[in-house]
Scaffold this motif. Structure first.
Motif, PDB file in Angstrom:
ATOM      1  N   GLN A   2     -11.587 -18.501 -23.149  1.00  0.00           N
ATOM      2  CA  GLN A   2     -11.213 -19.228 -22.127  1.00  0.00           C
ATOM      3  C   GLN A   2     -11.807 -17.980 -21.201  1.00  0.00           C
ATOM      4  N   LEU A   3     -12.624 -17.095 -21.617  1.00  0.00           N
ATOM      5  CA  LEU A   3     -13.491 -16.153 -20.257  1.00  0.00           C
ATOM      6  C   LEU A   3     -14.521 -17.180 -20.510  1.00  0.00           C
ATOM      7  N   GLY A   4     -14.295 -18.335 -20.225  1.00  0.00           N
ATOM      8  CA  GLY A   4     -15.844 -19.671 -19.888  1.00  0.00           C
ATOM      9  C   GLY A   4     -17.134 -19.136 -20.008  1.00  0.00           C
ATOM     10  N   ASP A   5     -17.908 -19.056 -19.274  1.00  0.00           N
ATOM     11  CA  ASP A   5     -19.192 -19.204 -19.676  1.00  0.00           C
ATOM     12  C   ASP A   5     -19.737 -16.881 -19.494  1.00  0.00           C
ATOM     13  N   ARG A   6     -18.634 -15.964 -19.285  1.00  0.00           N
ATOM     14  CA  ARG A   6     -18.750 -15.004 -19.472  1.00  0.00           C
ATOM     15  C   ARG A   6     -19.738 -14.321 -20.820  1.00  0.00           C
ATOM     16  N   ALA A  13      -3.697 -17.678 -25.009  1.00  0.00           N
ATOM     17  CA  ALA A  13      -3.022 -17.428 -23.133  1.00  0.00           C
ATOM     18  C   ALA A  13      -3.165 -15.857 -23.059  1.00  0.00           C
ATOM     19  N   PHE A  14      -2.940 -15.075 -23.881  1.00  0.00           N
ATOM     20  CA  PHE A  14      -3.446 -14.223 -23.906  1.00  0.00           C
ATOM     21  C   PHE A  14      -5.702 -13.780 -23.059  1.00  0.00           C
ATOM     22  N   GLY A  15      -5.778 -14.530 -24.039  1.00  0.00           N
ATOM     23  CA  GLY A  15      -7.275 -14.300 -22.523  1.00  0.00           C
ATOM     24  C   GLY A  15      -7.251 -15.186 -21.442  1.00  0.00           C
ATOM     25  N   ARG A  16      -6.395 -16.454 -21.232  1.00  0.00           N
ATOM     26  CA  ARG A  16      -6.622 -16.688 -19.806  1.00  0.00           C
ATOM     27  C   ARG A  16      -5.650 -15.645 -18.841  1.00  0.00           C
ATOM     28  N   LEU A  17      -5.196 -15.000 -19.040  1.00  0.00           N
ATOM     29  CA  LEU A  17      -4.274 -14.277 -19.071  1.00  0.00           C
ATOM     30  C   LEU A  17      -5.547 -12.588 -18.131  1.00  0.00           C
ATOM     31  N   VAL A  18      -6.090 -12.647 -18.863  1.00  0.00           N
ATOM     32  CA  VAL A  18      -7.390 -11.609 -19.157  1.00  0.00           C
ATOM     33  C   VAL A  18      -8.423 -12.372 -17.925  1.00  0.00           C
ATOM     34  N   ALA A  19      -8.590 -13.444 -17.962  1.00  0.00           N
ATOM     35  CA  ALA A  19      -9.929 -13.888 -17.239  1.00  0.00           C
ATOM     36  C   ALA A  19      -9.502 -13.557 -15.442  1.00  0.00           C
ATOM     37  N   ASN A  40     -20.378  -7.599 -10.127  1.00  0.00           N
ATOM     38  CA  ASN A  40     -19.421  -7.408  -9.988  1.00  0.00           C
ATOM     39  C   ASN A  40     -18.335  -7.470 -11.315  1.00  0.00           C
ATOM     40  N   ALA A  41     -16.618  -7.087 -11.279  1.00  0.00           N
ATOM     41  CA  ALA A  41     -15.689  -7.446 -12.006  1.00  0.00           C
ATOM     42  C   ALA A  41     -16.050  -8.954 -12.491  1.00  0.00           C
ATOM     43  N   SER A  42     -16.001  -9.871 -11.366  1.00  0.00           N
ATOM     44  CA  SER A  42     -15.938 -11.237 -11.402  1.00  0.00           C
ATOM     45  C   SER A  42     -16.164 -11.777 -12.485  1.00  0.00           C
ATOM     46  N   ASN A  43     -18.046 -10.995 -12.386  1.00  0.00           N
ATOM     47  CA  ASN A  43     -19.365 -12.224 -13.301  1.00  0.00           C
ATOM     48  C   ASN A  43     -19.207 -10.922 -14.510  1.00  0.00           C
ATOM     49  N   ALA A  44     -18.819  -9.057 -14.398  1.00  0.00           N
ATOM     50  CA  ALA A  44     -19.694  -8.308 -15.312  1.00  0.00           C
ATOM     51  C   ALA A  44     -19.187  -9.078 -16.705  1.00  0.00           C
ATOM     52  N   PRO A  45     -19.542  -8.858 -17.682  1.00  0.00           N
ATOM     53  CA  PRO A  45     -19.602  -8.569 -19.498  1.00  0.00           C
ATOM     54  C   PRO A  45     -17.896  -8.200 -19.491  1.00  0.00           C
ATOM     55  N   VAL A  46     -16.838  -8.776 -20.780  1.00  0.00           N
ATOM     56  CA  VAL A  46     -15.770  -8.539 -20.872  1.00  0.00           C
ATOM     57  C   VAL A  46     -15.908  -7.378 -22.285  1.00  0.00           C
ATOM     58  N   VAL A  47     -15.662  -6.373 -23.022  1.00  0.00           N
ATOM     59  CA  VAL A  47     -16.094  -5.395 -24.360  1.00  0.00           C
ATOM     60  C   VAL A  47     -14.475  -5.633 -24.503  1.00  0.00           C
ATOM     61  N   PHE A  48     -14.122  -5.697 -25.776  1.00  0.00           N
ATOM     62  CA  PHE A  48     -12.580  -5.641 -26.540  1.00  0.00           C
ATOM     63  C   PHE A  48     -12.568  -4.767 -26.835  1.00  0.00           C
ATOM     64  N   ILE A  49     -11.056  -4.313 -27.150  1.00  0.00           N
ATOM     65  CA  ILE A  49     -11.759  -2.787 -27.893  1.00  0.00           C
ATOM     66  C   ILE A  49     -10.350  -2.888 -28.607  1.00  0.00           C
ATOM     67  N   ASN A  50      -9.951  -3.584 -29.631  1.00  0.00           N
ATOM     68  CA  ASN A  50      -9.155  -3.166 -30.391  1.00  0.00           C
ATOM     69  C   ASN A  50      -7.836  -1.941 -30.934  1.00  0.00           C
ATOM     70  N   GLY A  51      -6.967  -2.586 -30.917  1.00  0.00           N
ATOM     71  CA  GLY A  51      -5.478  -1.369 -31.625  1.00  0.00           C
ATOM     72  C   GLY A  51      -5.716  -0.865 -32.707  1.00  0.00           C
TER      73      GLY A  51
END
Length: 249
Positions: A27-31, A239-245, A3-14
């Protein structure tokens, strides 16, 4: 199924830079996460200009997601132009997306005003612009709304070196073409209907984000990061990473 709470995160730059920043990722911990170099960026700066466009970046994301995470669906975090890539990926591969965080991702041609400017430059003008940014990264940061830029100078240098001017022009031209299409809003509406979309903006830049009323109403959440502008992840990466997490939790 993840689910969204443990799925991998893919960051896409501007348009400029990279979201491959350990301060964000910590900030994502072990994700699990990825912040891949898109075509024309980083290790892929040698990509032919004709292959550097929004749909090409969608396929680049598909390739790295499949290679790293197999059939696992992911959370997408797209910044500005990267938001356009994220929307396009979610539209083409909705089964591969758990959620989408749009960090001031372009909703309209009005949002793509800087891309429009870069798209209309000559090759020489674009190269001169980027050379000027690189020669004085603190001035570039100040023009980008970061009024005390000294602490971000090294990151700014990394961002500005991450792509040639030809990449900026190719992506800018593609963004203008995509966001200016009559069916772009239809594509966006279908994305909002198929996956949860979180909107994330900086306090100093949210007023310039051209979010349609339907998107405000259809978004899963709207978060305003205080005391930052459009380059919030460069200004305060942790702080940005914490918000995303927090959004993905």
């Amino acid at each position: 199924m993840n689910n969204a709470s443990n799925a991998p995160v893919v960051f896409i730059n501007g348009l400029i830079g990279t979201l491959n920043d350990p301060e964000i990722h910590r900030q994502l911990g072990d994700r699990p996460f990825l912040a891949p170099d898109l075509y024309g960026y980083g290790n892929h700066q040698g990509t032919p200009v004709g292959n550097i466009n929004i749909q090409g970046q969608v396929e680049r994301i598909r390739e790295v997601v499949e290679a790293e995470f197999n059939e696992c669906a992911v959370n997408l975090v797209g910044h500005s132009v990267g938001g356009v890539v994220a929307y396009a990926f979610a539209h083409r591969y909705p089964e591969r997306v758990k959620s989408l965080v749009s960090v001031e991702g372009n909703f309209t041609l009005k949002d793509a005003f800087w891309s429009s400017s870069v798209a209309n430059m000559s090759v020489e003008q674009a190269e001169t612009m980027l050379e000027g940014f690189r020669a004085d990264p603190e001035a570039w940061l100040e023009r980008s709304g970061i009024l005390e830029p000294a602490g971000q100078t090294e990151t700014a240098k990394t961002w500005l070196a991450h792509q040639p001017a030809s990449t900026l022009q190719a992506i800018a031209q593609s963004v203008v073409a995509v966001t200016g299409r009559p069916d772009y809003q239809t594509i966006l509406r279908s994305v909002f209907a198929s996956v949860p979309v979180h909107l994330l903006a900086g306090e100093h830049s949210v007023g310039g984000w051209d979010v349609p009323d339907w998107a405000n109403k259809g978004a899963t959440s709207l978060t305003i990061m205080p005391d930052v502008g459009h380059l919030m992840m460069l200004q305060h990466p942790a702080a940005f990473g914490r918000l995303v997490a927090g959004l993905l939790a």
